[in-house]
Design a protein around this motif. Sequence first.
Motif, PDB file in Angstrom:
ATOM      1  N   SER A  51       0.813  -1.214   0.000  1.00  0.00           N
ATOM      2  CA  SER A  51       0.000   0.000   0.000  1.00  0.00           C
ATOM      3  C   SER A  51       0.847   1.264   0.000  1.00  0.00           C
ATOM      4  O   SER A  51       0.377   2.337  -0.356  1.00  0.00           O
ATOM      5  N   PRO A  68       1.611   1.898  -4.252  1.00  0.00           N
ATOM      6  CA  PRO A  68       0.542   1.159  -4.932  1.00  0.00           C
ATOM      7  C   PRO A  68       0.749   0.965  -6.432  1.00  0.00           C
ATOM      8  O   PRO A  68       0.292  -0.023  -6.986  1.00  0.00           O
ATOM      9  N   LEU A  94      -5.542   7.127  -3.324  1.00  0.00           N
ATOM     10  CA  LEU A  94      -4.288   6.451  -3.014  1.00  0.00           C
ATOM     11  C   LEU A  94      -3.304   7.369  -2.296  1.00  0.00           C
ATOM     12  O   LEU A  94      -2.507   6.916  -1.464  1.00  0.00           O
ATOM     13  N   SER A 150      -1.210   6.338   1.048  1.00  0.00           N
ATOM     14  CA  SER A 150       0.188   6.006   0.794  1.00  0.00           C
ATOM     15  C   SER A 150       1.103   7.205   1.021  1.00  0.00           C
ATOM     16  O   SER A 150       1.073   8.159   0.243  1.00  0.00           O
TER      17      SER A 150
END
Length: 203
Positions: free
Chosen positions: A45, A48, A164, A168
Amino acid sequence: MAVKPLPPLQLTFDALGFGPDMLDKVPHVFKRKKGKSNPEPTACSADPYKLCAFRCQRQLGFRRSYALGEYASFALKYTELPEGKRFRDFAYCIIAASAVSERYFLKPEEIFVEKRDHIEISGARHIAQHLAVEIGRCSTVMVGQVFDRHHASVRNAVDRVAVLRLASPALEAEVSNLENVVLDLWALADEGESLRKRIALIA
């Protein structure tokens, strides 16, 4: 006594300054390969799109830099040169594509040509579209024309990167850095006007 080499994923985190214990702190995505009893980590993660590792791999080989005019010429294979506000959006897309490509050592044809089976290149393209829409305030329709995508696909890519980034720290660091690079390039390009002159010379 032989020193055990660090996993490529840990090398990625070290390059980003996360330290030697980062690998133990992030959840991995495991994929069982055919014929193997033990699953192997393929991504996590924190990275990604696997872009950090991808950049580390590509920077070991020679990759020449490309001028903005070369990116513009390739993009014009998919759309006609627009005017007015639409040219401003076009120019911003070219600069975003250039910044992302230089970061990950991509060629112009890689950032614009569709490769669905290549997650790193798709991720780089998603980031370029995200920068154009979120930072450049470009219309998803114009971004779609430049990257030869439907505007709904562009919106999905923009939203995916936004989600994301929240999950992240590595991707957040990457995109934040690219935001600053794009803003600097945009100022140096006189908000797209120098690109217009360059395109006129090429034509």
